[in-house]
Design a protein around this motif. Structure first.
Motif, PDB file in Angstrom:
ATOM      1  N   ARG A   1      -1.018  39.776  55.775  1.00 57.29           N
ATOM      2  CA  ARG A   1      -1.495  40.485  54.585  1.00 57.29           C
ATOM      3  C   ARG A   1      -0.436  41.458  54.058  1.00 57.29           C
ATOM      4  NH1 ARG A   1      -6.391  40.238  57.380  1.00 57.29           N
ATOM      5  NH2 ARG A   1      -6.032  42.264  58.343  1.00 57.29           N
ATOM      6  N   VAL A   2       0.253  42.155  54.972  1.00 56.36           N
ATOM      7  CA  VAL A   2       1.325  43.071  54.558  1.00 56.36           C
ATOM      8  C   VAL A   2       2.420  42.291  53.843  1.00 56.36           C
ATOM      9  CG1 VAL A   2       3.138  44.612  55.416  1.00 56.36           C
ATOM     10  CG2 VAL A   2       0.828  44.784  56.334  1.00 56.36           C
ATOM     11  N   LYS A   3       2.775  41.143  54.381  1.00 53.71           N
ATOM     12  CA  LYS A   3       3.822  40.304  53.776  1.00 53.71           C
ATOM     13  C   LYS A   3       3.365  39.783  52.416  1.00 53.71           C
ATOM     14  CE  LYS A   3       7.447  37.468  53.617  1.00 53.71           C
ATOM     15  NZ  LYS A   3       7.308  36.807  52.348  1.00 53.71           N
TER      16      LYS A   3
ATOM     17  N   GLU B   1      13.896  39.685  46.870  1.00 54.83           N
ATOM     18  CA  GLU B   1      13.591  38.301  47.252  1.00 54.83           C
ATOM     19  C   GLU B   1      14.330  37.913  48.525  1.00 54.83           C
ATOM     20  OE1 GLU B   1      14.464  36.119  43.685  1.00 54.83           O
ATOM     21  OE2 GLU B   1      12.421  36.358  42.923  1.00 54.83           O
ATOM     22  N   GLU B   2      15.563  38.390  48.681  1.00 54.20           N
ATOM     23  CA  GLU B   2      16.298  38.146  49.930  1.00 54.20           C
ATOM     24  C   GLU B   2      15.576  38.797  51.111  1.00 54.20           C
ATOM     25  OE1 GLU B   2      20.264  39.574  49.366  1.00 54.20           O
ATOM     26  OE2 GLU B   2      20.697  38.131  47.769  1.00 54.20           O
ATOM     27  N   GLN B   3      15.092  40.012  50.889  1.00 52.18           N
ATOM     28  CA  GLN B   3      14.334  40.702  51.942  1.00 52.18           C
ATOM     29  C   GLN B   3      13.049  39.930  52.266  1.00 52.18           C
ATOM     30  OE1 GLN B   3      15.055  43.462  53.747  1.00 52.18           O
ATOM     31  NE2 GLN B   3      17.069  43.528  52.793  1.00 52.18           N
TER      32      GLN B   3
ATOM     33  N   ALA C   1      13.837  37.049  54.511  1.00 50.02           N
ATOM     34  CA  ALA C   1      14.058  37.508  55.890  1.00 50.02           C
ATOM     35  C   ALA C   1      12.731  37.878  56.555  1.00 50.02           C
ATOM     36  CB  ALA C   1      15.003  38.704  55.899  1.00 50.02           C
ATOM     37  N   LEU C   2      11.835  38.491  55.790  1.00 49.92           N
ATOM     38  CA  LEU C   2      10.526  38.860  56.346  1.00 49.92           C
ATOM     39  C   LEU C   2       9.695  37.620  56.679  1.00 49.92           C
ATOM     40  CD1 LEU C   2       9.647  41.908  54.091  1.00 49.92           C
ATOM     41  CD2 LEU C   2      10.192  41.948  56.532  1.00 49.92           C
ATOM     42  N   SER C   3       9.879  36.546  55.920  1.00 51.17           N
ATOM     43  CA  SER C   3       9.166  35.296  56.225  1.00 51.17           C
ATOM     44  C   SER C   3       9.570  34.773  57.605  1.00 51.17           C
ATOM     45  CB  SER C   3       9.455  34.240  55.161  1.00 51.17           C
ATOM     46  OG  SER C   3       8.913  34.628  53.927  1.00 51.17           O
ATOM     47  N   ALA C   4      10.854  34.881  57.919  1.00 52.79           N
ATOM     48  CA  ALA C   4      11.316  34.450  59.243  1.00 52.79           C
ATOM     49  C   ALA C   4      10.717  35.352  60.326  1.00 52.79           C
ATOM     50  CB  ALA C   4      12.837  34.483  59.302  1.00 52.79           C
TER      51      ALA C   4
ATOM     52  N   SER D   1      10.066  47.093  58.793  1.00 52.85           N
ATOM     53  CA  SER D   1      10.968  46.266  57.982  1.00 52.85           C
ATOM     54  C   SER D   1      10.466  46.143  56.550  1.00 52.85           C
ATOM     55  CB  SER D   1      11.123  44.873  58.589  1.00 52.85           C
ATOM     56  OG  SER D   1      11.713  44.946  59.854  1.00 52.85           O
ATOM     57  N   VAL D   2       9.156  45.980  56.395  1.00 51.08           N
ATOM     58  CA  VAL D   2       8.579  45.893  55.056  1.00 51.08           C
ATOM     59  C   VAL D   2       8.795  47.207  54.310  1.00 51.08           C
ATOM     60  CG1 VAL D   2       6.424  45.656  53.752  1.00 51.08           C
ATOM     61  CG2 VAL D   2       6.899  44.106  55.642  1.00 51.08           C
TER      62      VAL D   2
END
Length: 172
Positions: free
Chosen positions: A88-90, A110-112, A115-118, A163-164
């Motif tokens: 949900r945060v992502k 978008e790059e961040q 990275a957050l998806s990984a 990180s978020v």
């Protein structure tokens, strides 16, 4: 993924079942006895109501465990809740990035997000390992190996949220 009714039944199924049985017994007793006696009879139905509620909760957990979706390998309960909180945060961060005007700031965001998806995929794998070690955990891990995984998952969730937040700072 479990819908809102399923989540309510998983979390509060015991209480809802008890309340439903007690209300049914009360309504059926009012016709044949005084209101005071009907209340006493309804209170006596508490224990059977709790049993029915427990069965409702277990049925909802079983349904959620067979539900399809990205977190399907997490079953229901503790491991799915932990992963869903981070997802949900992502998703919120992705919505913020999508709302940004085009430009360098959006490109960096978008790059961040990529990275957050990984990182989110790693959280999913950790939650899946917890589910594999202790699939019956609904609130707290019960086995020593799942307690260790739970501690690692809590730390990973905290790092993910940090990180978020850092990614949000960069986009400003």
């Amino acid at each position: 993924m479990t819908g809102p009714v399923g989540r309510i039944l998983i979390r509060h199924g015991v209480l809802l079942g008890a309340a439903a049985v007690m209300a049914l017994v009360f309504v059926l007793s009012v016709g044949s006895a005084a209101a005071g006696e009907a209340v006493v009879v309804a209170v006596m139905a508490l224990i059977p109501g709790l049993c029915v509620g427990y069965l409702v909760k277990r049925a909802a957990l079983g349904w959620a465990a067979t539900a399809s979706g990205e977190a399907g390998s997490l079953g229901a309960g503790l491991w799915r809740e932990r992963y869903d909180a981070s997802a949900r945060v992502k998703a919120q961060f992705d919505a913020e990035v999508a709302a940004m005007p085009p430009g360098q700031g959006r490109d960096r965001a978008e790059e961040q997000a990529t990275a957050l998806s990984a990182d989110l995929a790693e959280l999913h794998a950790l939650a899946a390992a917890g589910y594999a070690a202790d699939s019956r955990a609904t609130r707290y891990p019960t086995r020593p190996e799942s307690q260790e995984i739970s501690a690692r998952l809590k730390h990973a969730e905290w790092l993910f949220r940090q990180s978020v937040e850092r990614a949000r700072q960069v986009e400003l």
